[in-house]
Design an enzyme around this catalytic site. Structure first.
Site, short mmCIF file in Angstrom:
data_model
loop_
_atom_site.label_atom_id
_atom_site.label_comp_id
_atom_site.label_asym_id
_atom_site.label_seq_id
_atom_site.Cartn_x
_atom_site.Cartn_y
_atom_site.Cartn_z
N GLY A 188 -4.70 -11.90 -2.25
CA GLY A 188 -4.21 -11.11 -3.43
C GLY A 188 -5.19 -10.25 -3.99
O GLY A 188 -6.47 -10.90 -4.22
N LEU A 189 -5.04 -9.00 -4.15
CA LEU A 189 -5.97 -8.11 -4.77
C LEU A 189 -5.45 -7.97 -6.16
O LEU A 189 -4.63 -7.35 -6.59
CB LEU A 189 -5.84 -6.89 -3.86
CG LEU A 189 -6.88 -5.89 -3.88
CD1 LEU A 189 -8.20 -6.47 -3.44
CD2 LEU A 189 -6.54 -4.52 -3.21
N THR A 231 0.68 -1.11 -0.06
CA THR A 231 0.10 -0.09 0.23
C THR A 231 0.88 1.34 0.05
O THR A 231 0.50 2.21 -0.74
CB THR A 231 -0.93 0.00 1.26
OG1 THR A 231 -1.76 -1.30 1.09
CG2 THR A 231 -1.66 1.20 1.22
N TYR A 246 -9.42 -10.11 3.94
CA TYR A 246 -9.03 -8.60 4.00
C TYR A 246 -8.83 -8.49 5.55
O TYR A 246 -9.40 -8.38 6.55
CB TYR A 246 -10.09 -7.74 3.57
CG TYR A 246 -9.70 -6.22 3.46
CD1 TYR A 246 -8.79 -5.80 2.77
CD2 TYR A 246 -10.47 -5.57 4.59
CE1 TYR A 246 -8.45 -4.58 2.69
CE2 TYR A 246 -10.02 -4.09 4.52
CZ TYR A 246 -9.25 -3.71 3.69
OH TYR A 246 -8.77 -2.22 3.58
N HIS A 254 2.32 1.89 -3.36
CA HIS A 254 1.33 2.50 -4.20
C HIS A 254 0.90 3.96 -4.19
O HIS A 254 1.17 4.76 -4.91
CB HIS A 254 -0.29 1.98 -4.04
CG HIS A 254 -0.51 0.31 -4.67
ND1 HIS A 254 -0.20 0.05 -5.98
CD2 HIS A 254 -0.63 -0.58 -3.94
CE1 HIS A 254 -0.34 -0.98 -6.20
NE2 HIS A 254 -0.79 -1.61 -4.94
#
Length: 342
Positions: free
Chosen positions: A263-264, A40, A287, A43
């Site tokens: 996994g996203l 995250t 999650y 990103h």
């Protein structure tokens, strides 16, 4: 105090001086000792499409940390100055149906530390006491700094009964590696992990997986033959977010197999739904962590001898954050730690 900040709507992070956080009656003030870099954070630093939609600048980033309590609000009980703590990065409303039923990890109003509010890549961080996990037993600082992603791994790996089962893990990133270690420690018969990075597959071998497969060279079906499996894997843990990995999982499960998917994916993709139906495959989305059952399991696993040290491959002074982020983004190693005590 010093903090890593997404100051403007553009790529990069800036180390800068910001005010120390203030705490309310139910909050805890924590001096940060170590932090872990998460996907995250990558990103947000890159300022990709997801970050542009999710982040309001300026923002102190980061949510994986360990620290020492230096202040508590007047209503805080059972947490004391000097306690060594990590933090649950999902702040929930406490009022919705799921929260009231004890399913706080399913709160629809969740706010992410370092995403929806200022985070832990700083000298100090403030959190509600209900989000603070006190380490009652001494834990290595580097490991305590990654309790958040370790929790993702534990939540995923223990989604289904695993003792004596054959487990296929797709994606040997840091959380996939930790899930492999958990599965082995928890009693799986065979643990197979797949990736295309030889460096990460070598880390998996150090952890003690049964087989680390480079799927650019060897198929999962061929891996089954090596292990003598006749009916496929019992459990799949999808950690990569890659469509080809999910398809491999579905194709190589036994009838009645179960998949926990952490996994996203970056976008929608097709899978063989006919295979899922006719093979009676269960797919569970995962999650975050179950609050705080997963945290309890994490501590107990470490007390029982689970070794996560091979997963940590990079350690940097927080002032070397650019090199640390480049290391984490390289996709060849495990977890990268920033030291805030120097």
């Amino acid at each position: 105090m010093k903090a890593l900040v997404k100051e403007k709507a553009e790529p990069g992070l800036r180390l800068m001086d910001v005010p120390e956080p203030e705490i309310g009656p139910g909050d805890v003030l924590i001096k940060v000792l170590r932090t872990g870099i998460c996907g995250t954070d990558l990103h947000i630093s890159a300022w990709d499409g997801w970050a542009q939609q999710a982040i309001a600048t300026p923002l102190v980033v980061g949510h994986e940390f360990v620290g020492e309590v230096v202040g508590t609000g007047r209503d805080v009980e059972d947490i004391a100055v000097g306690d060594r703590v990590s933090g649950e990065g999902h702040l929930v409303c406490g009022k919705c149906r799921n929260c009231l039923a004890g399913r706080r990890h399913m709160c629809r109003a969740t706010v992410g530390l370092g995403v929806g509010r200022d985070g832990a890549f700083a000298e100090y961080v403030a959190l509600p006491a209900t989000n603070v996990w006190v380490h009652k037993v001494p834990v290595d600082l580097d490991v305590a700094a990654i309790f958040d992603p370790f929790g993702n791994a534990v939540h995923t790996a223990l989604s289904f009964p695993i003792v004596g089962e054959d487990v296929l893990i797709t994606g040997a990133g840091p959380i996939g590696l930790m899930a492999a270690a958990v599965a082995r420690h928890a009693g799986a018969r065979n643990v197979v992990i797949t990736d295309v990075s030889e460096e990460r597959l070598e880390l998996a071998r150090k952890i003690g997986v049964s087989l680390a497969l480079n799927v650019a060279e060897t198929t999962v079906a061929e891996g089954q033959q090596v292990l003598g499996l006749r009916e496929g894997f019992d459990i799949g843990l999808e950690m990569s977010g890659r469509p080809e990995a999910m398809r491999d999982l579905i194709a190589n499960l036994t009838n009645g197999g179960r998949i926990a998917m952490l996994g996203l994916p970056s976008q929608e993709f097709a899978v063989d739904w006919a295979k899922i139906v006719t093979s009676m495959i269960t797919i569970k989305g995962v999650y975050g962590r179950e609050m705080f059952e997963t945290w309890y399991a994490m501590s107990v696993l470490l007390e029982g001898g689970l070794d996560l040290s091979p997963v940590i491959t990079g350690r940097y002074d927080y002032r070397e954050h650019e090199a640390a982020f480049a290391d984490a983004a390289g996709g060849r190693g495990g977890k990268v730690i920033l030291d805030w005590t120097v």
